[in-house]
Write a protein that holds these residues in place. Structure first.
Motif, PDB file in Angstrom:
ATOM      1  N   CYS A  20      37.824  41.880  21.378  1.00  0.00           N
ATOM      2  CA  CYS A  20      38.927  41.035  21.866  1.00  0.00           C
ATOM      3  C   CYS A  20      38.415  39.956  22.813  1.00  0.00           C
ATOM      4  O   CYS A  20      38.888  38.812  22.794  1.00  0.00           O
ATOM      5  N   ASN A  34      43.693  48.163  21.173  1.00  0.00           N
ATOM      6  CA  ASN A  34      42.811  49.325  21.386  1.00  0.00           C
ATOM      7  C   ASN A  34      43.542  50.668  21.302  1.00  0.00           C
ATOM      8  O   ASN A  34      42.904  51.714  21.242  1.00  0.00           O
ATOM      9  N   ASN A  81      42.742  42.176  17.160  1.00  0.00           N
ATOM     10  CA  ASN A  81      41.556  41.535  17.726  1.00  0.00           C
ATOM     11  C   ASN A  81      41.467  40.055  17.404  1.00  0.00           C
ATOM     12  O   ASN A  81      40.801  39.302  18.100  1.00  0.00           O
ATOM     13  N   MET A  98      44.345  42.034  29.626  1.00  0.00           N
ATOM     14  CA  MET A  98      43.805  42.882  28.561  1.00  0.00           C
ATOM     15  C   MET A  98      42.620  43.678  29.089  1.00  0.00           C
ATOM     16  O   MET A  98      42.488  44.878  28.803  1.00  0.00           O
ATOM     17  N   GLY A 156      46.941  44.133  24.292  1.00  0.00           N
ATOM     18  CA  GLY A 156      45.755  44.956  24.498  1.00  0.00           C
ATOM     19  C   GLY A 156      45.953  46.364  23.961  1.00  0.00           C
ATOM     20  O   GLY A 156      45.088  46.921  23.293  1.00  0.00           O
ATOM     21  N   THR A 205      38.250  46.268  22.983  1.00  0.00           N
ATOM     22  CA  THR A 205      38.801  45.235  23.866  1.00  0.00           C
ATOM     23  C   THR A 205      37.727  44.498  24.648  1.00  0.00           C
ATOM     24  O   THR A 205      37.698  43.262  24.669  1.00  0.00           O
ATOM     25  N   ALA A 222      42.433  47.669  29.473  1.00  0.00           N
ATOM     26  CA  ALA A 222      41.386  48.386  28.737  1.00  0.00           C
ATOM     27  C   ALA A 222      40.542  49.236  29.677  1.00  0.00           C
ATOM     28  O   ALA A 222      40.122  50.343  29.313  1.00  0.00           O
TER      29      ALA A 222
END
Length: 460
Positions: free
Chosen positions: A318, A280, A84, A103, A276, A314, A107
């Motif tokens: 993120c 996650n 992250n 990403m 990503g 995410t 996600a």
């Protein structure tokens, strides 16, 4: 050392090429359509179950070791980590701001994948010789798909990720770097302290790990998000240009950023999806190992709760890091790893290095809880492969690897992590695709039961 790094880079590029990216995103896309965009339709319900629906899952007749919320926090403790902070910075520097868009896309589809993983984990879990719940891909591959080869492959890769990937090296390396940058603590001191704390907590099993995760994960996530919101407010005039750059450069990086940077659409996709997934873990099969410990009798309900992990990791955390890097225009600065995010936060919060302290303290908390979560994942994989007698030796080796992880080069560490992650994802994704009918059946059964309960309540 350079030759080894080049070899690892070649293996990493091959493994994380188009085939695996297509398999990861494609599995999530298929489930999204098969489940009629469940991650959109049922996200409010999933969040409700996380924050207010745990009591109904804590009945005496429910099997499991910890509450559904504790199981989620255990999974989040493993997913909200260096990916992250460090991973997002690495992705944007290599793939441009457009990597953040990819990403998001990964996600979105990954939420459907994570739902399926959580559902299957509860559906096919078992009780081990110590009376603890064991579940995850190794069980739904062996018991659901009847394929012990893939189950063993996943378990071996799971131990590998715990030992050499996300679990130890990347996290303790980042903790020691953060302590050095924020408080000038010698690396060997940090390594010793982290090792002792990990030993004290992990030797207590999943219940002790989940208790720590329940307290630390919400605190550190809220604190980090509030810091980013402050930066956005202070730089509000840069927010919409930043979002525009993220979306535009995802499809046309040369026009947006300049061809001299060498960033292509494929590189942006590869870095965005790869980092990503590293963050996650949707599709890796790790989170369902924690989900299997939840006290619940409903596979689909725990699937919904598990799904929120990808959303929070995410779409929230993120995204926060990525926005700071783009808003402050520091994503391409001449720094690496946590130093790059530190520069961005210091620029966004110009108050006596407060931004750097927030980043490095957050990094230490994020990374530490990831070590705890992955200890549990590797333990369950070890138990599947050899039984409960191998759990203690596994934990001893794990703690030893934590002790030495701080002294390895960060670049090499992340490459190794990427490789073992990819190897772990393959059998898990095959299992999800092979059990797609079970996923659809359990989902419809749960949603139909909910609708029936609602109709009865309306009639009363």
């Amino acid at each position: 050392m350079e030759q080894i790094t080049n070899l690892l880079n070649s293996i990493d590029s091959f493994l994380w090429g188009p085939p695996l990216l297509i398999l990861l995103v494609g599995t999530g896309a298929y489930l999204t359509f098969r489940l009629k965009f469940l991650q959109i339709r049922k996200l409010p319900l999933a969040l409700k179950l996380v924050f207010s629906g745990n009591k109904e899952n804590e009945k005496d007749d429910c099997e499991g070791d910890v509450t559904p919320f504790a199981a989620l926090c255990t999974a989040l403790s493993a997913t909200i980590g260096t990916g992250n902070i460090v991973g997002v910075a690495t992705a944007l520097k290599a793939g441009g701001p457009g990597a953040l868009f990819w990403m998001w896309l990964a996600a979105f589809f990954g939420m459907a994948t994570k739902y399926a993983e959580g559902l299957l984990a509860v559906k096919y879990r078992v009780t081990d010789e110590n009376g603890q719940m064991s579940g995850g891909p190794m069980y739904y591959l062996s018991r659901g798909l009847n394929n012990k080869f893939l189950a063993n492959m996943f378990a071996v890769c799971g131990v590998g990720v715990a030992f050499f990937g996300i679990g130890t090296f990347t996290q303790v390396n980042s903790i020691s770097a953060g302590a050095k940058a924020a408080f000038n603590v010698p690396i060997y001191v940090t390594a010793a302290v982290v090792t002792i704390l990990v030993a004290l907590i992990t030797l207590g099993g999943v219940k002790r790990i989940s208790k720590v995760a329940e307290k630390v994960v919400p605190f550190m996530t809220v604190g980090y998000v509030l810091a980013v919101i402050t930066i956005i407010v202070l730089n509000i005039n840069q927010l919409f240009p930043a979002i525009k750059l993220i979306v535009y450069s995802a499809f046309n990086p040369k026009a947006a950023l300049g061809g001299s940077l060498g960033i292509t659409v494929m590189l942006s996709i590869q870095r965005g999806v790869g980092r990503g997934v590293f963050s996650n873990e949707a599709g890796l099969g790790s989170a369902p190992i924690a989900a299997a410990a939840a006290k619940t009798n409903s596979p689909a309900r725990q699937g919904l709760i598990a799904m929120t992990g990808t959303f929070l990791d995410t779409m929230v955390v993120c995204t926060m890091t990525g926005l700071v890097l783009v808003i402050t225009n520091t994503w391409h600065a001449a720094y690496e790893g946590p130093a790059l995010t530190t520069v961005a936060f210091n620029q966004g919060l110009p108050f006596n290095n407060i931004g750097g302290i927030i980043v490095n303290v957050g990094l230490m908390f994020f990374a530490f809880t990831t070590i705890l979560g992955w200890n549990y994942y590797g333990e369950r994989c070890t138990e599947y492969l050899g039984g409960v007698k191998y759990i203690k030796p596994y934990k001893i080796v794990y703690i030893m690897l934590v002790a030495v992880g701080a002294f390895l080069p960060l670049e090499t560490v992340f490459i190794i992590a990427d490789i073992v992650n990819g190897l772990m994802a393959i059998p898990n994704l095959i299992g999800i695709i092979g059990l797609r009918k079970v996923i659809a059946y359990e989902t419809n059964l749960y949603l139909n039961d909910m609708e029936e309960e609602y109709n009865i309540a309306q009639m009363q």
